[in-house]
Motif scaffolding. Structure first.
Motif, mmCIF file in Angstrom:
data_model
loop_
_atom_site.group_PDB
_atom_site.id
_atom_site.type_symbol
_atom_site.label_atom_id
_atom_site.label_comp_id
_atom_site.label_asym_id
_atom_site.label_seq_id
_atom_site.Cartn_x
_atom_site.Cartn_y
_atom_site.Cartn_z
ATOM 1 N N ASN A 241 0.823 -1.141 0.069
ATOM 2 C CA ASN A 241 -0.199 0.124 -0.085
ATOM 3 C C ASN A 241 0.909 1.302 0.112
ATOM 4 O O ASN A 241 0.585 2.224 -0.581
ATOM 5 C CB ASN A 241 -0.767 -0.052 1.395
ATOM 6 C CG ASN A 241 -2.053 1.187 1.206
ATOM 7 O OD1 ASN A 241 -2.405 1.482 0.442
ATOM 8 N ND2 ASN A 241 -1.991 1.706 2.284
ATOM 9 N N ALA A 242 1.907 1.326 0.909
ATOM 10 C CA ALA A 242 2.856 2.245 0.854
ATOM 11 C C ALA A 242 3.456 2.666 -0.414
ATOM 12 O O ALA A 242 3.726 3.666 -0.940
ATOM 13 C CB ALA A 242 3.966 2.194 1.958
ATOM 14 N N SER A 243 4.007 1.261 -0.964
ATOM 15 C CA SER A 243 4.989 1.599 -2.258
ATOM 16 C C SER A 243 3.820 2.074 -3.415
ATOM 17 O O SER A 243 4.245 2.729 -4.414
ATOM 18 C CB SER A 243 5.072 0.199 -2.487
ATOM 19 O OG SER A 243 6.010 -0.476 -1.501
ATOM 20 N N GLU A 244 2.553 1.521 -3.455
ATOM 21 C CA GLU A 244 1.639 2.091 -4.337
ATOM 22 C C GLU A 244 1.404 3.515 -4.267
ATOM 23 O O GLU A 244 1.582 4.375 -5.395
ATOM 24 C CB GLU A 244 0.198 1.436 -4.353
ATOM 25 C CG GLU A 244 -1.004 1.788 -5.104
ATOM 26 C CD GLU A 244 -2.123 1.571 -5.023
ATOM 27 O OE1 GLU A 244 -3.148 2.223 -5.200
ATOM 28 O OE2 GLU A 244 -2.494 0.456 -3.956
ATOM 29 N N GLN A 245 1.207 4.007 -3.343
ATOM 30 C CA GLN A 245 1.058 5.401 -3.155
ATOM 31 C C GLN A 245 2.529 6.225 -3.604
ATOM 32 O O GLN A 245 2.435 7.264 -4.103
ATOM 33 C CB GLN A 245 0.777 5.842 -1.611
ATOM 34 C CG GLN A 245 -0.601 5.064 -1.209
ATOM 35 C CD GLN A 245 -1.644 5.390 -2.166
ATOM 36 O OE1 GLN A 245 -1.753 6.256 -2.942
ATOM 37 N NE2 GLN A 245 -2.752 4.432 -2.046
ATOM 38 N N GLY A 246 3.620 5.533 -3.164
ATOM 39 C CA GLY A 246 4.674 6.328 -3.491
ATOM 40 C C GLY A 246 4.900 6.430 -5.086
ATOM 41 O O GLY A 246 5.250 7.107 -5.624
ATOM 42 N N ALA A 247 4.721 5.065 -5.730
ATOM 43 C CA ALA A 247 4.702 5.129 -7.257
ATOM 44 C C ALA A 247 3.696 5.940 -7.751
ATOM 45 O O ALA A 247 4.171 6.612 -8.825
ATOM 46 C CB ALA A 247 4.452 3.546 -7.400
ATOM 47 N N ARG A 248 2.474 5.998 -7.221
ATOM 48 C CA ARG A 248 1.588 6.981 -7.926
ATOM 49 C C ARG A 248 1.934 8.488 -7.799
ATOM 50 O O ARG A 248 1.851 9.072 -8.669
ATOM 51 C CB ARG A 248 0.167 6.879 -7.222
ATOM 52 C CG ARG A 248 -0.889 7.591 -7.882
ATOM 53 C CD ARG A 248 -2.231 7.422 -7.443
ATOM 54 N NE ARG A 248 -2.751 6.000 -8.074
ATOM 55 C CZ ARG A 248 -2.732 4.827 -7.431
ATOM 56 N NH1 ARG A 248 -2.692 4.811 -6.229
ATOM 57 N NH2 ARG A 248 -3.068 3.780 -7.960
ATOM 58 N N MET A 249 2.704 8.872 -6.565
ATOM 59 C CA MET A 249 3.023 10.141 -6.619
ATOM 60 C C MET A 249 4.225 10.432 -7.254
ATOM 61 O O MET A 249 4.173 11.517 -8.074
ATOM 62 C CB MET A 249 3.497 10.131 -4.821
ATOM 63 C CG MET A 249 3.866 11.655 -4.662
ATOM 64 S SD MET A 249 4.728 11.843 -2.914
ATOM 65 C CE MET A 249 5.486 13.358 -2.708
ATOM 66 N N THR A 250 5.164 9.543 -7.707
ATOM 67 C CA THR A 250 6.116 9.671 -8.477
ATOM 68 C C THR A 250 5.835 9.835 -9.995
ATOM 69 O O THR A 250 5.863 10.858 -10.675
ATOM 70 C CB THR A 250 7.251 8.586 -8.452
ATOM 71 O OG1 THR A 250 7.694 8.784 -7.096
ATOM 72 C CG2 THR A 250 8.333 8.727 -9.309
ATOM 73 N N ALA A 251 4.551 9.029 -10.206
ATOM 74 C CA ALA A 251 4.349 9.120 -11.816
ATOM 75 C C ALA A 251 3.529 10.363 -11.745
ATOM 76 O O ALA A 251 3.708 10.931 -13.071
ATOM 77 C CB ALA A 251 3.375 7.721 -11.894
ATOM 78 N N MET A 252 2.606 10.831 -10.996
ATOM 79 C CA MET A 252 1.856 12.013 -11.250
ATOM 80 C C MET A 252 2.902 13.262 -11.199
ATOM 81 O O MET A 252 2.649 14.065 -12.051
ATOM 82 C CB MET A 252 0.715 12.191 -10.288
ATOM 83 C CG MET A 252 -0.087 11.065 -10.250
ATOM 84 S SD MET A 252 -1.169 11.035 -11.747
ATOM 85 C CE MET A 252 -0.345 9.679 -12.791
ATOM 86 N N ASP A 253 3.766 13.054 -10.416
ATOM 87 C CA ASP A 253 4.806 14.221 -10.418
ATOM 88 C C ASP A 253 5.576 14.247 -11.948
ATOM 89 O O ASP A 253 5.655 15.446 -12.523
ATOM 90 C CB ASP A 253 5.964 14.033 -9.516
ATOM 91 C CG ASP A 253 6.953 15.091 -9.306
ATOM 92 O OD1 ASP A 253 6.398 16.523 -9.194
ATOM 93 O OD2 ASP A 253 8.137 14.926 -9.379
ATOM 94 N N LYS A 254 5.910 13.145 -12.276
ATOM 95 C CA LYS A 254 6.377 13.010 -13.789
ATOM 96 C C LYS A 254 5.557 13.448 -14.853
ATOM 97 O O LYS A 254 5.751 14.347 -15.715
ATOM 98 C CB LYS A 254 6.928 11.576 -14.034
ATOM 99 C CG LYS A 254 7.669 11.374 -15.243
ATOM 100 C CD LYS A 254 9.378 12.266 -15.175
ATOM 101 C CE LYS A 254 10.070 12.180 -16.248
ATOM 102 N NZ LYS A 254 11.212 12.958 -16.206
ATOM 103 N N ALA A 255 4.084 13.105 -14.845
ATOM 104 C CA ALA A 255 3.208 13.629 -15.557
ATOM 105 C C ALA A 255 3.069 15.077 -15.639
ATOM 106 O O ALA A 255 2.721 15.630 -16.503
ATOM 107 C CB ALA A 255 1.796 12.759 -15.400
#
Length: 294
Positions: A241-255
């Protein structure tokens, strides 16, 4: 060259997308803080419980006969795959599916060829992806993240342990992402069942401690093994769950950054197109004035 209206519409569209990705990044950041707090609180408890299990079982291993420690020839395999319910988190789910397929190819190719590899899905993305590849998927706890708490994970762990104890499966493996930081997730493929001396000693190296047991070692171990497995699964779900939110935060920042770069290019194209249109209009006016003069 695109018309001014087309370029303007694209700018509006990219602006809207950028606002959405910014909002999703902020939401993911808020969820990440909570998820990170949960996993940081869980890790010391899970590690200490693992150490206790290792210490107690090392002395009582020959005396205690638990069905969860039964080693059988591996004919049927269950793989617990922990992914997310939603996408837009980069390669988070894809990497877990790839790791699962690689695990099957390297360790359980013969069982898979006979159709004896089943998937226990936690998270909708993994369930959908692996079901499309022809695997039998247990979807009873596919939506566990919608009701993430220890009680729900405990029920999932009990179902897995009962299936193993009843001989439905000879091995249970666990595939999940461990949270390291916002940008990094570490994929783990751990043996969940059966519990073996090798698994315990490789996980944790503890100092020799003399304990006074009340009640007996056997009774403590009979209680400790199921509890340790439930905590292990709960920790894996929290890590994911923590990994998912970190990955989503990184992906949205890059987007968001990509949208900003695209906006710069579109504005440049818009200005050039507008300048070309103005120049054309001026030339037409000048040409018309010259024609009237003549």
């Amino acid at each position: 060259m695109a018309s001014l209206k087309e370029v303007r519409n694209r700018i509006v569209s990219v602006n809207s997308t950028q606002q959405i990705t910014k909002a999703m990044k902020m939401v993911a950041a808020a969820k990440l803080r909570r998820a990170q707090d949960n996993i940081m609180q869980m890790r010391p408890y899970a590690q200490k419980l693992g150490e206790m299990l290792t210490t107690v079982s090392s002395g009582a291993e020959s005396a205690v006969d638990s069905p969860l420690k039964t080693v059988r020839p591996i004919e049927k395999v269950l793989i617990v795959v922990v992914t997310s319910d939603r996408g837009l988190c980069g390669a988070f789910n894809t990497n877990i599916v790839k790791a699962t397929l690689l695990l099957i190819e390297q360790k359980y190719a013969a069982q898979a060829a006979r159709g004896n590899v089943e998937i226990f899905a936690i998270g909708k993305k993994g369930a959908e992806s692996l079901a499309k590849r022809g695997f039998v998927v247990n979807k009873n706890y596919m939506d566990l993240f919608g009701r993430l708490n220890f009680v729900a994970v405990k029920q999932a762990a009990e179902e897995i342990m009962k299936a193993f104890s009843d001989g439905q499966y000879d091995a249970v493996d666990l595939v999940y992402n461990e949270f390291k930081n916002v940008a990094t997730q570490i994929i783990h493929t751990d043996r969940f069942l059966p519990i073996t001396a090798e698994d315990k000693t490789t996980r944790t190296k503890t100092a020799e401690v003399n304990y006074i047991f009340e009640p007996t070692e056997e009774e403590i171990l009979a209680e400790l093994i199921p509890k340790s497995l439930k905590i292990q699964l709960y920790r894996s779900v929290l890590e994911s769950n923590a990994s998912e939110q970190g990955a989503r935060m990184t992906a949205m920042d890059k987007a968001t950054e990509n949208a900003q770069e695209l906006l710069k290019e579109l504005k440049l194209v818009y200005n050039r197109t507008r300048q070309a249109a103005i120049t054309t209009e001026i030339l037409e006016i000048v040409g018309g004035a010259e024609a009237l003069k003549n």
